[in-house]
Structures are given as C-alpha cells and as structure tokens.
Write a protein that holds these residues in place. Structure first.
Motif, PDB file in Angstrom:
ATOM      1  N   PRO A 113      41.189  18.390  20.136  1.00 11.77           N
ATOM      2  CA  PRO A 113      40.943  16.815  20.825  1.00 11.77           C
ATOM      3  C   PRO A 113      41.844  15.760  21.193  1.00 11.77           C
ATOM      4  CG  PRO A 113      41.398  17.003  18.515  1.00 11.77           C
ATOM      5  CD  PRO A 113      41.301  18.279  18.565  1.00 11.77           C
ATOM      6  N   PRO A 114      41.622  15.033  22.196  1.00  6.98           N
ATOM      7  CA  PRO A 114      42.630  14.100  22.587  1.00  6.98           C
ATOM      8  C   PRO A 114      43.235  12.942  21.454  1.00  6.98           C
ATOM      9  CG  PRO A 114      40.597  13.752  24.009  1.00  6.98           C
ATOM     10  CD  PRO A 114      40.492  14.888  22.568  1.00  6.98           C
ATOM     11  N   SER A 115      42.643  12.899  20.013  1.00 10.68           N
ATOM     12  CA  SER A 115      42.626  11.896  18.988  1.00 10.68           C
ATOM     13  C   SER A 115      43.660  12.961  18.337  1.00 10.68           C
ATOM     14  CB  SER A 115      41.095  11.520  17.827  1.00 10.68           C
ATOM     15  OG  SER A 115      41.016  12.688  17.777  1.00 10.68           O
ATOM     16  N   ALA A 131      31.174  15.633  27.241  1.00 13.19           N
ATOM     17  CA  ALA A 131      32.286  16.100  28.060  1.00 13.19           C
ATOM     18  C   ALA A 131      32.435  17.441  26.888  1.00 13.19           C
ATOM     19  CB  ALA A 131      33.287  14.920  28.312  1.00 13.19           C
ATOM     20  N   THR A 137      32.868  12.249  24.680  1.00 16.54           N
ATOM     21  CA  THR A 137      32.640  11.697  25.801  1.00 16.54           C
ATOM     22  C   THR A 137      30.762  11.922  26.136  1.00 16.54           C
ATOM     23  OG1 THR A 137      34.660  11.479  25.473  1.00 16.54           O
ATOM     24  CG2 THR A 137      33.826  10.701  27.771  1.00 16.54           C
ATOM     25  N   ASP A 191      34.991  17.069  24.886  1.00 13.37           N
ATOM     26  CA  ASP A 191      36.144  16.948  23.721  1.00 13.37           C
ATOM     27  C   ASP A 191      34.427  16.289  22.185  1.00 13.37           C
ATOM     28  OD1 ASP A 191      34.704  14.434  24.871  1.00 13.37           O
ATOM     29  OD2 ASP A 191      36.379  13.270  24.228  1.00 13.37           O
ATOM     30  N   TYR A 248      44.868  19.034  25.507  1.00 12.51           N
ATOM     31  CA  TYR A 248      42.987  18.642  25.293  1.00 12.51           C
ATOM     32  C   TYR A 248      42.265  18.692  26.066  1.00 12.51           C
ATOM     33  CZ  TYR A 248      47.653  15.283  23.284  1.00 12.51           C
ATOM     34  OH  TYR A 248      48.577  14.861  23.270  1.00 12.51           O
ATOM     35  N   GLU A 250      39.299  17.604  27.486  1.00 17.84           N
ATOM     36  CA  GLU A 250      38.021  17.137  28.566  1.00 17.84           C
ATOM     37  C   GLU A 250      37.277  15.670  27.767  1.00 17.84           C
ATOM     38  OE1 GLU A 250      38.129  18.073  32.743  1.00 17.84           O
ATOM     39  OE2 GLU A 250      39.351  20.093  32.749  1.00 17.84           O
ATOM     40  N   THR A 251      37.605  14.537  28.769  1.00 19.48           N
ATOM     41  CA  THR A 251      36.963  13.256  28.301  1.00 19.48           C
ATOM     42  C   THR A 251      35.715  13.763  29.751  1.00 19.48           C
ATOM     43  OG1 THR A 251      37.745  11.590  29.046  1.00 19.48           O
ATOM     44  CG2 THR A 251      38.223  12.458  26.868  1.00 19.48           C
ATOM     45  N   ASN A 252      35.879  14.624  30.818  1.00 19.33           N
ATOM     46  CA  ASN A 252      35.154  13.776  31.724  1.00 19.33           C
ATOM     47  C   ASN A 252      33.497  14.252  31.963  1.00 19.33           C
ATOM     48  OD1 ASN A 252      33.564  13.418  34.468  1.00 19.33           O
ATOM     49  ND2 ASN A 252      35.603  14.569  35.725  1.00 19.33           N
TER      50      ASN A 252
END
Length: 228
Positions: free
Chosen positions: A23-25, A174, A179, A176, A88, A90-92
C-alpha cells in the motif's frame, strides 16, 4: 514481506520472478524479506554482483529496484534464485471510457473529469447495456448499478422498463483498495412518437386521384370492371 520457496516457479524460470504490491501508506521500500523454507539454506543478495549473506527475516534491503536473491540448499549444485520486485499499489480509480453499445448518444462526451452524463433513448427501449473501462490495468473493481465486475472493465444491462428517467451509478475502486471514484449516467426516455401519418399509399394497377400526400386522407382509384 514473507516469500515462499516455490519449486514450480523455479523450474519455469531462472531467476523466478516475484512481484510484491504494497500500500502507498507503507512509506519506505527499505523492507525485510522472510523466506519460508522447508530446509536449511544460505540466503544471499546478489543484485550488486557480489553475494551478501542475509539473515532471514532480519536483513533489510532497498526494494526501490528489483532485488535478486540466491538460496543455496546443501546438496544441490545450483542455487535457487528469485528476483523480487516491489511496487506501490496504484491509486488511480478513474475511468477511461463509458459507452452505450446500442449507439445512443451520451451528453456530454466522456471525459474522466466529468462525473455526470445523460443518455436519451427511444420510448420503446426497456433495457440498456452500459460498458465501462478503467484507466489503470490494475483497477480492482467497477460496479455498475450494483453489479460488480472485479476488474478493469465491466458491462451491465440495466433495466429501464418503467418511468421517464433513471439514474445509473458507476463506482470504481483502485488497486490500493481505498481510492474510489463515481460517475452517474441518467437514462432519459424520449416521448412516444405521435405521428400516425402514412409515408406512402398505393393501389396495385390503379392510379390514385389526387396523387398521394401525407396530409391528404381521401382518394379515389378507378379500376377495370372485371377486377375483384
């Protein structure tokens, strides 16, 4: 980041490729890899060309670039090699397309930044198919009118058998898992056609008097005496 010694993967490719999505976090990609082994092995990182022995579940490595691991099992001639790539999630969550395959025009034209649309359909239509596609190959889910696709693209047939209009909600999730994005397509039923006029009128082997006109409702046709 647990990793499993996979014999089937090793036999198919050398090195075996392992992709880990975080995850981006997660922040830094300076991570610890843990190999679950069914035998003892010497674990080394050979990304730099010279083996650096690892302490399983303890040694940290920078996974901003792929890391190549070598597992030397006693009694085996060749090591088991794994290239581990970490990225990471993606959050798109944006869509790249919303379309109506039946050809009904959508207003305005689709843009990922526009969230509301209107589609006018003939009075007699009672089912509408809506297609949607995500911008990202890794999009986790698209839900159209409550029907989930579980992937980058979705297609759902929506019931529109009653009423003058109906709002259809399209929601995305998304990779992740956090999102989201949402779009609304309003289906609008056009009025019923009230035109009952004829386009043409002919009598076989006889001429109409006066000539046909959609606005005229009365004509005369003369036919031979023996016509039945």
């Amino acid at each position: 980041m647990p990793l499993l010694r996979d014999q089937a993967a090793h036999q198919q490719a050398d090195p075996a490729e392992i992709l880990v999505v975080v995850p981006p976090s997660a922040g830094s990609l300076n991570l610890v890899a843990t190999f679950s082994l069914n035998t003892e092995a010497v674990i080394s990182v050979v990304s730099s060309g010279r083996p650096v022995v690892q302490q399983n579940g303890v040694s940290r490595n920078d996974f901003s670039a792929p890391v190549l691991y070598s597992l030397q099992v006693p009694g085996e001639r060749n090591p088991w090699r794994y290239r581990v790539t970490v990225r990471y999630a993606e959050t798109n969550a944006a869509l790249s397309q919303i379309s109506i395959p039946e050809g009904y025009a959508m207003s305005p034209l689709f843009s990922p930044r526009v969230k509301n649309y209107t589609v006018e359909v003939p009075f007699s239509v009672n089912r509408i198919r809506i297609d949607a596609k995500g911008q990202s190959d890794t999009l986790r889910d698209i839900t159209i009118d409550g029907a989930s696709s579980g992937g980058r693209s979705a297609s759902t047939t929506v019931d529109f058998s009653s009423g003058a209009s109906r709002a259809v909600r399209i929601e995305t999730l998304a990779e992740d898992g956090i999102t989201r994005d949402a779009y609304t397509v309003v289906l609008r039923r056009l009025p019923a056609d009230s035109n009952a006029k004829l386009e043409s009128l002919e009598v076989q082997d006889a001429a109409l008097f006066p000539p046909f006109s959609p606005a005229r409702t009365s004509y005369r046709a003369e036919v031979p005496f023996d016509i039945t």
